[in-house]
Enzyme design. Structure first.
Site, PDB file in Angstrom:
ATOM      1  N   ARG A 446     -11.278  -0.257  -1.109  1.00  0.00           N
ATOM      2  CA  ARG A 446     -12.048  -0.497   0.101  1.00  0.00           C
ATOM      3  C   ARG A 446     -12.995   0.673   0.373  1.00  0.00           C
ATOM      4  O   ARG A 446     -13.144   1.581  -0.438  1.00  0.00           O
ATOM      5  CB  ARG A 446     -11.108  -0.744   1.289  1.00  0.00           C
ATOM      6  N   GLU A 448     -13.018   3.494   1.503  1.00  0.00           N
ATOM      7  CA  GLU A 448     -12.226   4.659   1.860  1.00  0.00           C
ATOM      8  C   GLU A 448     -12.059   5.506   0.610  1.00  0.00           C
ATOM      9  O   GLU A 448     -12.842   6.388   0.331  1.00  0.00           O
ATOM     10  CB  GLU A 448     -10.877   4.224   2.444  1.00  0.00           C
ATOM     11  N   TRP A 509       0.842  15.380   7.416  1.00  0.00           N
ATOM     12  CA  TRP A 509      -0.456  15.370   6.744  1.00  0.00           C
ATOM     13  C   TRP A 509      -0.858  16.817   6.416  1.00  0.00           C
ATOM     14  O   TRP A 509      -1.044  17.161   5.248  1.00  0.00           O
ATOM     15  CB  TRP A 509      -1.491  14.660   7.625  1.00  0.00           C
ATOM     16  N   GLU A 722       0.206  -0.876   0.386  1.00  0.00           N
ATOM     17  CA  GLU A 722       0.088   0.075   1.480  1.00  0.00           C
ATOM     18  C   GLU A 722       1.097  -0.226   2.584  1.00  0.00           C
ATOM     19  O   GLU A 722       1.699   0.682   3.160  1.00  0.00           O
ATOM     20  CB  GLU A 722      -1.326   0.038   2.054  1.00  0.00           C
ATOM     21  N   HIS A 743      -1.500   1.506  -3.320  1.00  0.00           N
ATOM     22  CA  HIS A 743      -1.371   2.627  -2.401  1.00  0.00           C
ATOM     23  C   HIS A 743      -0.050   3.309  -2.741  1.00  0.00           C
ATOM     24  O   HIS A 743       1.008   2.762  -2.473  1.00  0.00           O
ATOM     25  CB  HIS A 743      -1.311   2.061  -0.969  1.00  0.00           C
TER      26      HIS A 743
END
Length: 953
Positions: A446, A448, A509, A722, A743
């Site tokens: 996509r 991204e 993250w 994902e 993913h």
């Protein structure tokens, strides 16, 4: 036969003699298979058959360069020999060629050049110059880089086999170049050097929703420097500058990572003009990691016709790459290729692509001959391709899927008695392969395809097992630190920071800054990554300490929590069951702990003391705030327990036992369906295994209903999704705006396959020591694995037999292993192949006394995969919606009889369930009529809940 040096390399790369540093570290692996217990006592390193350096001891991985620094464009050969501890020497290894691929300081003179008058943004370009070469040429080295993606040819011949070079970095501060030996292409006479250039990541439009933004630049540019050394000792240097020519008339007329590429074979670059010099101050650095290459080709497996009449090609595997097409037809014929990962209602499922058109257009020159097309500046994530405009009937043999990825060496293989588990493992391999393309991306299809730090962090251990990704992730960490420095120590969501969101520190993250380098150091024995990334580790941890309160508890900031918890609504992926403060505080503890360990490794005593104290303060705050004395977490969710247990926050044995028991109970509560997102999923099986709940771990791992690891496999998935339900059970795509079918994050469980199920875990950096502790998981009859480590090949496995469980372990020459196998605990063994037979673990669970029936407690039914299936399958056959409702509403830890939770099931279906249960074992089932249920109990009782009536506890 004596030991031999079977593998030797300088720094990271096996595919190229060029190294990025003047003092490359050396690594070698010894084959001593016929000498069990062999250990290295010393080594000698020889340079160019002359200078020799001796090394005492067992070091063999990333050994410091013992000679003067390398000089650019000088060719050297290195050999190694080793001795055992009694002084018997091996022969010298085969020579390994080493060259410095970096230019000397101040030596880079090439200017970036591009089109002087582009017609539109991101316009592909051709650049050229003709040179005259004298004779004879001793050797010639070409250095090339781009703001975008380039390929270089000399007289029409590509100088190498890389694609999309030099890859995606933080272009404003860091650009990579390659070094290529082009001696064979430069005979005496005239030669044309040509550069084909596309914008790729440099000119892509990043952003979510609406139009994106070109954050780097509007147009691609390239820089090239060629050093030609003649036999007489003279040198000629050719560089890109204003003397080159440029053309926008090449056959690639448009190219974008998201949009796809248009190739027009009718076009010829006949309008050449002087190239424009592009100002760019960054001096390129030599690429240390492997480049992107074509690594495989896949033929069409099936040709389909969609309901709308479109021709669809199924390649049988969700992959990352592009199509190579051979086609003949009239001039001007346009063949359009559209790509997607899945079909929906028989048509190409393009909604998950969002803004990414993922469409290639091929325009034929005509003339009757076959024409071959393959895009050069883009890639797609797809299993299916729609072909429109093909002249005549589509010939599937003329279309091939070309698989692309960073050309890392695969290092691990797994097999078991469970076919779905094996397919899950290969799905994870494919997802890593497709998403480790220049950088570790979140998805390949996509608009991204970005380096999300949370995804890389949770997956790093699995990545470091499956492939030698040390160099690639090490390079990515350099860009992480650049982005972090720009944000005052905060790590952004993506690296490179293409989104440029204004973010504060985000747990899980940003912790990629501490966890990824620690994984690389542990798995590959690469101490330099800790030294190189220590400032980044410290800066991140300092931000977390500042964000937390004086008690070390981090709460109050915006967090992503346990992202994509399966209970989260499709449009709210961050709405997880676990309190975000639990996730944040646990990661603060983990990062402080890892930073303290790194400081100890580097001899920074004050730093070690400070970060160890911060970790301990956070541990105490976590226990005080989130854990009860009775062994409950304030968020009674699997991820909360898994964090507390696997991160070692809770170390008191009795409390660990209580938390582990409660984790098994909340896992049962969901009928052993996965109930974790990105954060909890890599940890949950470790936590259950450590707590001794192997039955719960087995039920969770081998669950086939959604949500589970294996459910996508049962639906034909060939990569990791994902979301646990990226595709719904009716074959429709999840309605959430964010859905991918490739993913890798939820595939992080695969590291557990190797460390726990097969039982091979590195306990000293680079597998110098191995802990062998296989888990004989119920429901699996055999499991085995092979890992090619920096210490050599580790192979292990186990198999159930009538005599017991056969266990095997192959320890490489540079390792020792500690055994944690029933009956062999604590034994320490050296290299060689070892086998044992141990007692079978446990007997198959028997049914309840009196047999299975509607009076069997709900929790007992949940603990039996067969009984649970009998109930749910019968319900699903009768009414799928009713089956889903009961499964999701029922607390499967209840001690109430099964019939008590089936209060809205029609009588005939209850009878079918009773019959299905009765067939599971001996003992008659209670009749439906004789079974008291809430259907015959008044439920309109003031102050009484349904659960009270069902389970009066």
């Amino acid at each position: 036969m004596s030991a031999r040096v079977a593998a030797l390399r300088a720094e990271y790369r096996r595919d190229n003699p060029f190294v990025a540093v003047a003092e490359p570290r050396l690594s070698w692996i010894v084959d001593a298979a016929d000498q069990p217990g062999w250990e290295q006592g010393a080594a000698e390193i020889r340079l160019d058959g002359k200078a020799t350096a001796r090394l005492e001891g067992s070091d063999h991985a990333f050994v410091a360069w013992p000679f003067p620094p390398l000089m650019p464009r000088c060719v050297h050969r290195v050999e190694v020999r080793v001795s055992d501890t009694v002084g018997e020497w091996s022969d010298w290894s085969a020579p390994h060629e080493v060259r410095l691929g970096a230019l000397a300081p101040g030596e880079w003179r090439a200017q970036f050049i591009g089109l002087a008058a582009p017609e539109r943004p991101a316009q592909p370009a051709l650049l050229r110059r003709t040179i005259e070469v004298g004779a004879p040429v001793a050797h010639a080295t070409l250095y090339a880089t781009a703001l975008g993606a380039l390929s270089v040819s000399i007289d029409g011949r590509d100088i190498d086999d890389t694609v999309l070079s030099p890859g995606w970095t933080t272009y404003g501060e860091r650009i990579l170049h390659d070094a290529v030996d082009v001696t064979a292409l430069l005979t005496a006479g005239a030669h044309e050097i040509r550069i084909a250039l596309t914008g790729a990541w440099y000119t892509e439009e990043y952003g979510f929703g609406g139009e994106g933004t070109r954050i780097y630049g509007e147009q691609p540019a390239a820089a090239l420097q060629l050093h030609v050394h003649y036999a007489d000792g003279s040198e000629e240097i050719i560089v890109t500058d204003a003397g080159w020519e440029a053309s926008a008339g090449g056959e690639v007329t448009a190219s974008g990572i998201y949009a796809g590429e248009t190739i027009d074979h009718r076009r010829r670059p006949d309008a050449w003009a002087p190239a424009a010099v592009v100002a760019h101050d960054v001096v390129p650095e030599m690429r240390a990691a492997e480049p992107v290459r074509r690594v495989d080709e896949i033929a069409v497996q099936q040709v389909l016709r969609s309901p709308s009449g479109a021709v669809l090609l199924d390649f049988g595997q969700n992959l990352v790459g592009r199509l190579r097409v051979r086609v003949a037809g009239p001039e001007g014929t346009e063949v359009v290729l559209r790509h997607a990962e899945v079909l929906e209602d028989g048509e190409l499922g393009i909604r998950p692509l969002r803004r990414a058109a993922a469409t290639d257009r091929l325009i034929l020159a005509g003339g009757g001959a076959d024409e071959v097309f393959e895009p050069s500046g883009t890639f797609h994530g797809f299993r299916y391709a729609q072909v429109d405009g093909w002249p005549g009937e589509v010939d599937p043999a003329a279309i091939t899927a070309v698989v692309l990825r960073t050309d890392m060496v695969r290092t691990a293989w797994f097999d078991s008695s469970h076919a779905l588990l094996n397919r899950l493992h290969e799905n994870v391999v494919w997802s890593m392969s497709g998403n480790f393309l220049s950088i570790p991306t979140d998805c390949p299809q996509r608009d991204e395809r970005m380096g999300w730090t949370g995804d890389a962090q949770v997956f790093a251990p699995t990545a470091a097992t499956l492939f030698d990704c040390d160099a690639m992730l090490g390079s990515w960490l350099r860009d992480l630190e650049i982005a972090q420095n720009a944000l005052g120590g905060v790590v952004p969501f993506t690296v490179p920071d293409a989104l440029r969101f204004p973010v504060g520190p985000t747990a899980a993250w940003g912790d990629a800054a501490t966890i990824v380098p620690s994984v690389l150091a542990d798995r590959f024995g690469d101490r330099a990554v800790i030294a190189g990334q220590y400032d980044s580790m410290r800066a991140w941890t300092d931000r977390l300490i500042a964000a937390a309160g004086p008690d070390g508890v981090w709460q109050g900031d915006s967090q992503l929590g346990d992202w994509l918890d399966p209970s989260a609504p499709p449009d709210q992926p961050g709405a997880s069951k676990v309190d975000a403060a639990i996730v944040a505080t646990a990661y603060l503890f983990r990062s402080a702990q890892l930073t303290a360990r790194a400081a100890r490794e580097l001899g920074l005593v004050d730093d070690e003391t400070r970060y160890a104290a911060a970790a301990e303060r956070t541990r105490e705050g976590f226990l005080r705030t989130f854990v009860t004395a009775a062994g409950r977490m304030m968020s009674d969710a699997p991820t909360a327990y898994a964090l507390a247990l696997t991160f070692g926050i809770v170390d008191e044995p009795a409390l660990r036992t209580a938390l582990g028991d409660r984790l098994a109970e909340v896992t049962r509560r969901e009928a052993f369906h996965i109930a974790t997102g990105f954060v909890g999923t890599p940890l949950i099986l470790d936590a259950l295994t450590d707590a001794g709940h192997l039955d719960a771990a087995a039920r969770l791992l081998l669950q086939e209903e959604s949500p589970s690891w294996l459910h996508p496999v049962t639906m034909g998935a060939t990569t990791v999704w994902e979301r646990w339900d990226s595709m719904l059970e009716d074959g429709s795509i999840n309605p959430g705006e964010m859905t991918s079918f490739n993913h890798y994050a939820l595939g992080a469980v695969v590291d557990w396959f190797y460390r726990r199920l097969v039982g091979v875990a590195s306990t000293e950096p680079g597998y110098r020591r191995i802990r062998f502790a296989p888990v004989f998981l119920p429901g699996i009859d055999h499991a085995s694995a092979r890992i090619d480590t920096v210490a050599g090949t580790v192979a292990a496995g186990w198999r159930r037999t009538d005599a017991g469980i056969e266990v095997s372990l192959e320890v490489p020459a540079h390792s020792r292993a500690e055994l944690d196998v029933p009956g062999l605990q604590g034994e320490d063994i050296g290299s060689g192949q070892h086998t044992w037979v141990v007692a079978n673990a446990g007997a198959p669970a028997s049914g309840p006394e009196g047999g299975w029936n509607l009076g069997t407690p709900v929790r007992v039914v949940a603990d039996s995969a067969a009984a649970y299936r009998a109930v749910i399958d019968t319900l699903r056959d009768a009414d799928p919606e009713l089956a889903a409702r009961i499964r999701s509403r029922t607390d499967w830890t209840l001690r109430s009889p099964l019939a008590a939770v089936l209060f809205d099931v029609p009588g005939p279906v209850m009878g079918q369930i009773a019959g299905a249960l009765a067939r599971l074992g001996s003992g008659g089932a209670l009749s439906v009529a004789a079974m008291p249920t809430p259907r015959t109990t008044p439920i309109l009782v003031t102050g009484c809940t349904m659960r009270t009536l069902i389970d009066p506890r």
